[in-house]
Design a protein around this motif. Structure first.
Motif, mmCIF file in Angstrom:
data_model
loop_
_atom_site.group_PDB
_atom_site.id
_atom_site.type_symbol
_atom_site.label_atom_id
_atom_site.label_comp_id
_atom_site.label_asym_id
_atom_site.label_seq_id
_atom_site.Cartn_x
_atom_site.Cartn_y
_atom_site.Cartn_z
ATOM 1 N N PHE A 89 12.238 4.176 10.947
ATOM 2 C CA PHE A 89 10.963 4.738 10.859
ATOM 3 C C PHE A 89 9.960 4.975 9.782
ATOM 4 O O PHE A 89 9.332 5.334 9.305
ATOM 5 C CB PHE A 89 10.547 5.704 12.642
ATOM 6 C CG PHE A 89 10.351 5.585 13.681
ATOM 7 C CD1 PHE A 89 9.646 4.792 14.737
ATOM 8 C CD2 PHE A 89 12.049 5.406 14.470
ATOM 9 C CE1 PHE A 89 9.926 4.103 15.491
ATOM 10 C CE2 PHE A 89 12.084 4.557 15.844
ATOM 11 C CZ PHE A 89 11.052 3.798 16.072
ATOM 12 N N GLU A 90 10.892 5.454 9.334
ATOM 13 C CA GLU A 90 10.204 5.686 7.954
ATOM 14 C C GLU A 90 10.643 4.843 6.764
ATOM 15 O O GLU A 90 10.412 4.673 5.313
ATOM 16 C CB GLU A 90 10.776 7.238 7.555
ATOM 17 C CG GLU A 90 10.762 8.386 8.531
ATOM 18 C CD GLU A 90 11.278 9.464 8.122
ATOM 19 O OE1 GLU A 90 12.023 9.632 7.045
ATOM 20 O OE2 GLU A 90 10.776 10.781 8.892
ATOM 21 N N THR A 111 0.930 -1.662 0.319
ATOM 22 C CA THR A 111 0.017 0.115 -0.097
ATOM 23 C C THR A 111 0.821 1.341 0.102
ATOM 24 O O THR A 111 -0.139 2.630 0.079
ATOM 25 C CB THR A 111 -1.093 0.006 1.329
ATOM 26 O OG1 THR A 111 -0.032 -0.395 2.487
ATOM 27 C CG2 THR A 111 -1.735 -1.155 1.462
ATOM 28 N N GLY A 112 2.240 1.479 0.427
ATOM 29 C CA GLY A 112 3.340 2.456 -0.310
ATOM 30 C C GLY A 112 3.861 2.188 1.662
ATOM 31 O O GLY A 112 4.209 3.875 1.784
ATOM 32 N N GLU A 113 2.852 2.067 2.739
ATOM 33 C CA GLU A 113 3.122 2.341 3.863
ATOM 34 C C GLU A 113 4.902 1.981 3.945
ATOM 35 O O GLU A 113 5.563 0.902 3.698
ATOM 36 C CB GLU A 113 2.614 1.525 5.260
ATOM 37 C CG GLU A 113 1.244 2.207 4.762
ATOM 38 C CD GLU A 113 1.500 4.152 5.185
ATOM 39 O OE1 GLU A 113 1.628 3.940 6.142
ATOM 40 O OE2 GLU A 113 0.740 4.785 4.716
ATOM 41 N N PRO A 114 5.607 2.714 4.524
ATOM 42 C CA PRO A 114 6.846 2.124 4.590
ATOM 43 C C PRO A 114 6.833 1.491 5.871
ATOM 44 O O PRO A 114 6.123 0.901 6.331
ATOM 45 C CB PRO A 114 7.320 3.903 5.452
ATOM 46 C CG PRO A 114 7.012 4.575 6.235
ATOM 47 C CD PRO A 114 5.338 3.733 5.186
ATOM 48 N N LEU A 115 8.266 0.307 6.419
ATOM 49 C CA LEU A 115 7.603 -0.344 6.714
ATOM 50 C C LEU A 115 9.452 -0.610 8.292
ATOM 51 O O LEU A 115 10.261 -0.560 7.117
ATOM 52 C CB LEU A 115 8.054 -2.126 6.479
ATOM 53 C CG LEU A 115 7.142 -2.284 5.910
ATOM 54 C CD1 LEU A 115 7.333 -4.196 4.504
ATOM 55 C CD2 LEU A 115 5.806 -2.470 6.494
ATOM 56 N N VAL A 116 9.124 -0.719 9.107
ATOM 57 C CA VAL A 116 9.316 -0.589 10.693
ATOM 58 C C VAL A 116 10.461 -1.520 10.869
ATOM 59 O O VAL A 116 9.258 -2.269 11.043
ATOM 60 C CB VAL A 116 9.290 0.724 11.698
ATOM 61 C CG1 VAL A 116 10.033 0.628 12.310
ATOM 62 C CG2 VAL A 116 8.589 2.090 10.667
ATOM 63 N N GLY A 117 12.144 -1.868 10.704
ATOM 64 C CA GLY A 117 12.493 -2.782 11.218
ATOM 65 C C GLY A 117 12.666 -4.318 10.422
ATOM 66 O O GLY A 117 12.892 -4.964 10.885
#
Length: 343
Positions: free
Chosen positions: A56-57, A34-40
């Protein structure tokens, strides 16, 4: 001494550009579908122990040896992806794809971390809705669970409707408290405190009426259940605390789904007959007279009158076996269920 030190400094200055050229940086961003950044997200240089994680980005930067040209990206619930890289490559824009099959194997512990089921130091059993009900729908959830969970002791101790089942996940875990597991239905705590009928206080673990107490999940239709998970190990206590000392039963009910409208109709048909009657006492005219009679003339007259009434009722066919009248015939049972989903 000074001459030797100077020589080492000169050698280091000559070799430093070569060392720096032996590796190169690679940066980029990792996102989901969906285009959301993945953290970790774990990023590892293939063939080495060098790696990093996204911030976090969703950004990352890693130094790659000159003889390596691949990055392996892994993240819980997403498929592992290998990306080819090279020197002077532009910042990467990587999209990870969800892996539904692996997501179902994720277990969330009380430490807010996720581990593979193969490494889980906990006893977990899962029963799907299809396995729970099978061909015919059971009357109660614990009755439907009977024989479907390894290491779970389910005993029917009473024929009372909505009760009479003892569920033991970890044996007797309390001397003065309750030994029934903690039930969680769609994230809501269901009290498993056992209150026998006619009692004003909760029964203890060794109370004689504990096993015949009213069942807290008896009003939950097994056919409405999507899945059941049973936790019996240390992770259960880590999540739910002391209430989980006897284990946890996590129940997820069915939800509405989008898409084409789907109509499902299920019907159970059956017959029931009485297996063993309580029975009734059989009297003779002499027994009736002796039962109602006595030593004095008035009692003797009452006994003769009772015998005469009994013989007259017997002649008219008015001596009935009410147990046979109520339970003697074969009963026909139907249970119909209509479900509509989608839209």
């Amino acid at each position: 001494m000074l001459s030797t030190l100077t020589h080492w400094r000169v050698a280091l200055c000559l070799l430093l550009p070569t060392i720096l050229l032996a590796q190169y940086p690679v940066s980029g961003t990792v996102k989901d579908g969906t285009g959301e950044p993945l953290v970790g997200v774990s990023i590892l240089v293939v063939g080495t122990t060098t790696g990093t994680v996204t911030d976090f980005e969703g950004n990352f930067e890693v130094q790659i040896p000159d003889d390596r040209s691949q990055l392996r990206l892994s993240y819980t619930g997403f498929a592992t992806q290998v990306v080819d890289v090279e020197r002077d490559i532009a910042p990467l824009d990587i999209t990870l794809e969800e892996d539904v099959a692996n997501l179902e194997q994720v277990v969330v512990t009380g430490l807010a971390s996720t581990i593979k089921r193969s490494n889980l130091a906990n006893a977990v059993s899962v029963v799907s809705g299809e396995e729970l009900t099978g061909i015919t729908s059971q009357q109660t959830v614990d009755g439907a669970l009977y024989g479907k969970l390894t290491g779970v002791n389910i005993v029917q101790t009473s024929g009372a409707p909505g009760g009479g089942y003892a569920v033991r996940l970890r044996g007797v875990s309390s001397l003065s408290g309750n030994n029934q597991p903690l039930f969680i239905v769609d994230g809501v705590y269901i009290s498993n405190l056992e209150l026998p009928s006619g009692s004003s206080s909760a029964s203890g673990a060794n109370d004689g009426t504990e096993e015949t107490a009213s069942n807290r999940i008896a009003d939950l239709n097994p056919d409405d259940i999507e899945s059941i998970e049973v936790l019996k190990g240390a992770s259960a206590a880590a999540i739910y605390g002391t209430r989980a000392n006897a284990g946890v039963v996590i129940i997820t009910t069915k939800k509405g789904t989008s898409g084409r409208t789907k109509v499902t109709f299920n019907q159970d048909l059956g017959f029931n007959t009485i297996i063993r009657k309580v029975g009734r006492r059989t009297f003779t005219p002499e027994q009736i007279e002796a039962e109602f009679g006595g030593a004095n003339p008035d009692q003797q007259a009452a006994g003769r009158q009772a015998r005469a009434d009994y013989e007259a009722a017997l002649a008219r066919g008015e001596i009935f076996d009410y147990e046979d009248i109520i339970y003697g015939e074969e009963g026909f049972i139907t249970d119909s269920r209509l479900k509509v989903s989608g839209g």
